[in-house]
Design a protein around this motif. Sequence first.
Motif, PDB file in Angstrom:
ATOM      1  N   LEU A 171       6.478  -2.335  -3.428  1.00 13.97           N
ATOM      2  CA  LEU A 171       5.484  -2.456  -4.505  1.00 13.97           C
ATOM      3  C   LEU A 171       4.240  -3.197  -4.025  1.00 13.97           C
ATOM      4  CD1 LEU A 171       7.511  -3.036  -7.777  1.00 13.97           C
ATOM      5  CD2 LEU A 171       6.842  -0.954  -6.613  1.00 13.97           C
ATOM      6  N   SER A 172       4.392  -4.066  -3.032  1.00 15.26           N
ATOM      7  CA  SER A 172       3.226  -4.781  -2.500  1.00 15.26           C
ATOM      8  C   SER A 172       2.230  -3.819  -1.853  1.00 15.26           C
ATOM      9  CB  SER A 172       3.673  -5.838  -1.489  1.00 15.26           C
ATOM     10  OG  SER A 172       4.327  -5.223  -0.401  1.00 15.26           O
ATOM     11  N   GLU A 173       2.672  -2.602  -1.546  1.00 22.07           N
ATOM     12  CA  GLU A 173       1.764  -1.626  -0.929  1.00 22.07           C
ATOM     13  C   GLU A 173       0.981  -0.852  -1.978  1.00 22.07           C
ATOM     14  OE1 GLU A 173       3.883   0.917   1.983  1.00 22.07           O
ATOM     15  OE2 GLU A 173       5.476  -0.563   1.790  1.00 22.07           O
ATOM     16  N   LEU A 174       1.398  -0.938  -3.250  1.00 29.57           N
ATOM     17  CA  LEU A 174       0.745  -0.137  -4.294  1.00 29.57           C
ATOM     18  C   LEU A 174      -0.407  -0.916  -4.905  1.00 29.57           C
ATOM     19  CD1 LEU A 174       3.929   1.184  -6.140  1.00 29.57           C
ATOM     20  CD2 LEU A 174       2.732   2.195  -4.196  1.00 29.57           C
ATOM     21  N   LYS A 175      -1.401  -0.179  -5.391  1.00 30.72           N
ATOM     22  CA  LYS A 175      -2.526  -0.826  -6.071  1.00 30.72           C
ATOM     23  C   LYS A 175      -2.311  -0.711  -7.583  1.00 30.72           C
ATOM     24  CE  LYS A 175      -5.421  -1.632  -2.507  1.00 30.72           C
ATOM     25  NZ  LYS A 175      -4.207  -2.069  -1.742  1.00 30.72           N
ATOM     26  N   PHE A 176      -2.296  -1.855  -8.249  1.00 32.79           N
ATOM     27  CA  PHE A 176      -2.155  -1.854  -9.703  1.00 32.79           C
ATOM     28  C   PHE A 176      -3.423  -2.390 -10.353  1.00 32.79           C
ATOM     29  CE2 PHE A 176       2.362  -2.522  -8.366  1.00 32.79           C
ATOM     30  CZ  PHE A 176       2.865  -1.338  -8.897  1.00 32.79           C
ATOM     31  N   SER A 177      -3.759  -1.834 -11.526  1.00 31.24           N
ATOM     32  CA  SER A 177      -4.862  -2.411 -12.295  1.00 31.24           C
ATOM     33  C   SER A 177      -4.353  -3.703 -12.947  1.00 31.24           C
ATOM     34  CB  SER A 177      -5.310  -1.437 -13.379  1.00 31.24           C
ATOM     35  OG  SER A 177      -4.300  -1.309 -14.355  1.00 31.24           O
ATOM     36  N   LYS A 216       9.005  -0.281  17.835  1.00 27.79           N
ATOM     37  CA  LYS A 216       9.498   0.299  16.594  1.00 27.79           C
ATOM     38  C   LYS A 216       9.340  -0.696  15.440  1.00 27.79           C
ATOM     39  CE  LYS A 216      13.658   2.762  15.329  1.00 27.79           C
ATOM     40  NZ  LYS A 216      15.083   2.822  15.685  1.00 27.79           N
ATOM     41  N   LEU A 217       9.695  -1.954  15.726  1.00 29.08           N
ATOM     42  CA  LEU A 217       9.593  -2.981  14.695  1.00 29.08           C
ATOM     43  C   LEU A 217       8.139  -3.196  14.271  1.00 29.08           C
ATOM     44  CD1 LEU A 217      11.471  -6.260  14.260  1.00 29.08           C
ATOM     45  CD2 LEU A 217       8.993  -6.404  14.409  1.00 29.08           C
ATOM     46  N   ASN A 223       3.166  -0.257   9.174  1.00 33.20           N
ATOM     47  CA  ASN A 223       3.158   0.781   8.132  1.00 33.20           C
ATOM     48  C   ASN A 223       3.344   0.207   6.735  1.00 33.20           C
ATOM     49  OD1 ASN A 223       2.750   2.897   9.835  1.00 33.20           O
ATOM     50  ND2 ASN A 223       4.937   3.381  10.087  1.00 33.20           N
ATOM     51  N   HIS A 224       4.081  -0.905   6.658  1.00 29.09           N
ATOM     52  CA  HIS A 224       4.338  -1.506   5.348  1.00 29.09           C
ATOM     53  C   HIS A 224       3.525  -2.774   5.122  1.00 29.09           C
ATOM     54  CE1 HIS A 224       7.601   1.239   4.229  1.00 29.09           C
ATOM     55  NE2 HIS A 224       7.906   1.245   5.515  1.00 29.09           N
ATOM     56  N   GLN A 225       2.543  -3.009   5.978  1.00 28.87           N
ATOM     57  CA  GLN A 225       1.657  -4.165   5.851  1.00 28.87           C
ATOM     58  C   GLN A 225       2.412  -5.487   5.803  1.00 28.87           C
ATOM     59  OE1 GLN A 225      -0.631  -3.083   2.351  1.00 28.87           O
ATOM     60  NE2 GLN A 225      -0.766  -1.021   3.180  1.00 28.87           N
TER      61      GLN A 225
END
Length: 358
Positions: A171-177, A216-217, A223-225
């Motif tokens: 969820l930390s990767e998603l942008k929420f208003s 890999k790590l 990729n997931h910041q």
Amino acid sequence: MQIGLVGRPYTGKTTLFNLLTGSAYETGLSGKREVLTGNAAVPDKRIEYLARLYKPQKTVYAQIQFKDIPGVHSGDGAGAANKLLEEVRGADALVQVVRAFQEDMVGVVTETADPSKELADFASDLVLADMVAVENRLKRIENTKKPSKDALTQAGLLKSILTALENEQRLSELKFSEAEKSLIADQNFLTEKPLVVVVNIDEKQLSSNNYPGRDKLLNFASNHQIPVIEVCARIEMEINQLPKTERDEFLKDLGLTESGINHLAHTAYNLLGLISFFTVGQDEVRAWTIRKGTKTRRAAGKVHSDIERGFIRAEVFHFEDIKHLGSVSTVKEKGLFRLEGKEYIVKDGDIISFRFNV
Ligand SMILES: Nc1nc2c(ncn2[C@@H]2O[C@H](COP(=O)(O)OP(=O)(O)O)[C@@H](O)[C@H]2O)c(=O)[nH]1
Ligand SMILES: [Mg+2]
């Protein structure tokens, strides 16, 4: 504000906790499986500089609280695992410790270290836990006879969150208003918490700057910041036993500019959105912790509630100015000494003295 140290058993969590908080809890097999809490000073070169300048009787660093949360063992029942998960849920940010160091812990950890798998597995555990939470909430809304308009809006949002989680997104990767944020504020999702990964490496890996699965790590993390810090807990313990005056030299020999523990404390502090302002004087040089965006009057309340109540003005200059110019009088001459009102947003590194009446 609390930072949870999490991860599999025997990755070095308690070792790092001891180093961060100056404690001496047992580690390895003799370590008890209990949740530990303790405060860590956030090292700050600026405070050291100011202390040299003012020679105060007392020097106080900023502090953050760490919580050492034991890993789940394969023999643990669901009850024990859930209790640990609740501890994780209570943290404001997470530091996941993964093992890259190769030495075998006789008879305990038999499998070779696979840090990138450890990171990915833990990430999916968090994603799964959030999926369960979302599904439960959705079920509850669906089972309501007449759901409120807010509940229906929330259900719409939760469905899109579920899709993201199914795609292994945090969820930390998603942008929420802002409106969306407030709709899910009470859910306390695990993948929304800021996360740092600490890779515990051994001496050989430190000097070769590599360990199995490193690319890999790093790839997964980027990729997931997720920020990554590579630390050799063994060497950190050696550094810790040296007199302060010899530490820098030792680090230089290792090709490092900062100890891993200091780096970790800084990163965790930033991760929580925290900054420091300073008060200075002959009696005390001190760092105070506020959230980014805090205004002067509120910041004054950290020092004393009377100062917040009777706030008149703040006299402010910046650490960098005194560092460049060497004395407060020169800072004043150059016009860099300012008076600010209660609406001023305090910056990291501001040196403040408050004017107030009670
Ligand atoms: N060789 C090596 N051993 C370590 C390192 N860090 C921790 N250990 C050892 O690994 C064991 C587990 O450490 P501990 O901190 O108790 O792990 P926890 O179960 O995650 O809390 C202990 O015996 C530590 O001494 C390291 O960097 N190198
Ligand atoms: Mg432990």
